[in-house]
Scaffold this motif. Structure first.
Motif, short mmCIF file in Angstrom:
data_model
loop_
_atom_site.label_atom_id
_atom_site.label_comp_id
_atom_site.label_asym_id
_atom_site.label_seq_id
_atom_site.Cartn_x
_atom_site.Cartn_y
_atom_site.Cartn_z
N LYS A 4 11.89 -12.38 119.23
CA LYS A 4 13.16 -12.91 118.74
C LYS A 4 13.23 -12.79 117.23
CE LYS A 4 15.98 -16.93 119.88
NZ LYS A 4 15.91 -18.36 120.20
N ALA A 5 12.13 -13.17 116.56
CA ALA A 5 12.09 -13.10 115.10
C ALA A 5 12.25 -11.68 114.61
CB ALA A 5 10.77 -13.69 114.60
N LEU A 6 11.76 -10.73 115.39
CA LEU A 6 11.86 -9.33 114.97
C LEU A 6 13.20 -8.72 115.38
CD1 LEU A 6 8.25 -8.13 115.91
CD2 LEU A 6 9.19 -8.27 113.60
N GLY A 7 13.94 -9.46 116.19
CA GLY A 7 15.25 -8.96 116.59
C GLY A 7 15.22 -8.03 117.79
N ALA A 8 14.26 -8.26 118.69
CA ALA A 8 14.21 -7.43 119.90
C ALA A 8 15.47 -7.66 120.72
CB ALA A 8 12.98 -7.77 120.72
N SER A 9 16.01 -6.58 121.25
CA SER A 9 17.31 -6.69 121.91
C SER A 9 17.14 -6.77 123.42
CB SER A 9 18.15 -5.46 121.56
OG SER A 9 17.46 -4.30 121.98
N GLY A 10 18.26 -6.95 124.07
CA GLY A 10 18.28 -6.92 125.52
C GLY A 10 17.65 -8.15 126.15
#
Lengths: 269, 200
Positions: free
Chosen positions: A194-200
């Protein structure tokens, strides 16, 4: 000893000692001392045992509450995809594919990544190589509780689905848990993505342990592959991590120039 | 028996007590400094159910340290010696079962532990060492008397009285006999005559 002298001394001491001495003669003084000693022994030993367990619990709680610091790979403009239980990274026209077998709990893998991780990223970015990451669960039973290797490997594959594999992989090695200690749980692994901005569907992928079966399968395949056995320093041959291979041949990664040689020759060398 | 000087036995007892104290303090200290390693060491024995490995690995180093401290200051030496012996017997049993089952582990007795190569196991040496420690514990369980102990101090600077009485299983030791010496008196004697009784 003179009788008179002795009697005089006795007289003097009698007042203070009589009661005590009588008690001692009866053994009650001794009994009281024994009770005190017994209590001290029990308290000290119980305190040590309980204290040890509580201390360990508290340490585990602290680690559970910490979040994994996100690290970002600056330039990662190469395609990354989940491919048949592995993560395949690198540009399509890269000529060499390096097979990399790692366990997120393995300390030597951590050292390997610290030494060579940046160089590997540079070569990926330059389009010189592709890397097939086989993230396996060799050390599943070496975390407390067991299973960190599986969870982390599966989560890293989820991160590949979510478009953040290079940074996720770097972050996990950068804050690598110790063998025998608490690994990161699925909440922490999900939090990092989440912190890294993983999508989907990243979070559900992590929490569901989507790729754990494939991770275990990769491990079994690697372990059963005679080409990947190497001297284990204990007089035998076995599969271990990290293992680097090109075209099914082992690469001696202990040589710090292994990557340059692979890029140059296109072979394990 | 009577020919062995009680002072000599006390001196030996003191060395034995401090020696076993150091063993526990060193063993516990090294483990406490690396609890993660101890988790791996305990786990490698494959004896405990999963849920027990973690708490046992966490408590064990501090239990060893506590035994060491109690022996060092000399509190409840006999009881601590008996507990030490029990713990050492458990360790020996643990190593023996690993050996018998063909596990290849290091005992992790003084740090380390976990899997090792099959030609690097040292089961006989480990068991022999533990038996040596067991002998120390056995001495103190049978004859806990020694110098410089809180046990002695608690009994008014007369460790002889204290441990003779509860201790060496000598009927009529210390208090039992002394009042007689004193002609039915009410006062225990000072140290030297009392310790002479230890001459059995």
């Amino acid at each position: 000893m003179g009788g008179a002298q002795r009697n005089a001394r006795k007289q003097k001491q009698k007042q203070t000692q009589a009661a005590k001495a009588v008690a001692a003669a009866r053994g009650s003084n001794n009994d009281r001392a024994k009770v005190i000693v017994g209590i001290v022994v029990v308290v000290v030993l119980a305190g040590a045992v309980i204290g040890g367990v509580l201390y360990q619990k508290q340490k585990a709680t602290q680690r559970a509450e910490a979040s994994i610091p996100p690290r970002t790979v600056a330039a990662a403009n190469y395609p990354v995809k989940v491919d048949d239980g592995t993560v395949l990274a690198g540009k399509d026209d890269a000529k060499v594919t390096v097979d990399l077998y790692e366990d997120f709990l393995c300390p030597v893998c951590g050292q390997f990544e610290k030494r060579d991780g940046t160089k590997i990223e540079q070569q990926l970015e330059a389009g010189a190589i592709k890397v097939r990451y086989h993230m396996i669960n060799l050390l599943d039973d070496r975390s407390d509780p067991p299973g960190y290797s599986s969870s982390a490997a599966s989560a890293a594959m989820c991160a590949a689905d979510g478009g953040k594999f290079p940074s996720y992989h770097l972050s996990l090695y950068d804050a690598q848990p110790q063998e025998g200690g608490r690994g990161y749980d699925e909440t922490q692994l999900a939090g990092l993505g989440k912190a890294l901005g993983a999508s989907g569907d990243f979070e559900n992928c992590v929490r569901g342990g989507k790729y754990k079966d494939q991770v275990a399968k990769q491990f079994a395949t690697a372990q059963g592959n005679p080409a990947l056995q190497q001297d284990n320093g204990q007089g035998g041959k076995s599969f271990g991590t990290p293992t680097v291979a090109v075209n099914g041949k082992l690469v001696k990664w202990s040589d710090p120039n292994w990557l340059d040689n692979v890029v140059k020759t296109g072979a394990a060398g | 028996m009577a020919s062995v000087s009680p002072r000599l036995l006390d001196a030996i007892g003191t060395l034995v007590r401090l020696g076993l104290a150091v063993v526990w303090l060193v063993a516990g200290g090294i483990k406490a400094a690396d609890l993660n390693q101890n988790y791996l060491a305990v786990k490698a024995y494959k004896v405990l159910p999963d849920g027990w490995v973690s708490p046992v690995a966490a408590a064990q180093p501090f239990l060893e340290l506590a035994l060491g401290v109690l022996l060092l200051v000399g509190v409840g030496v006999r009881a601590v010696a008996v507990l030490s012996a029990v713990l050492l017997l458990l360790f020996i049993a643990g190593v023996a079962q690993s050996w018998a089952r063909g596990l290849t582990i290091d005992c992790g007795c003084f740090g380390g532990g976990g899997q090792v190569a099959s030609d690097q196991t040292q089961y006989p040496q480990e068991i022999a060492r533990d038996i040596g420690f067991l002998a120390l514990a056995g001495w103190l369980a049978v004859r806990p008397r020694s110098w410089l102990s809180v046990d002695g101090w608690l009994h008014g600077g007369r460790p002889e009285l204290a441990d003779d009485h509860g201790g060496s299983g000598e009927p009529g030791a210390a208090h039992g006999r002394q009042p007689g010496d004193d002609g039915g008196g009410s006062e225990p004697k000072p140290a030297p005559p009392a310790s002479a009784q230890e001459g059995r």
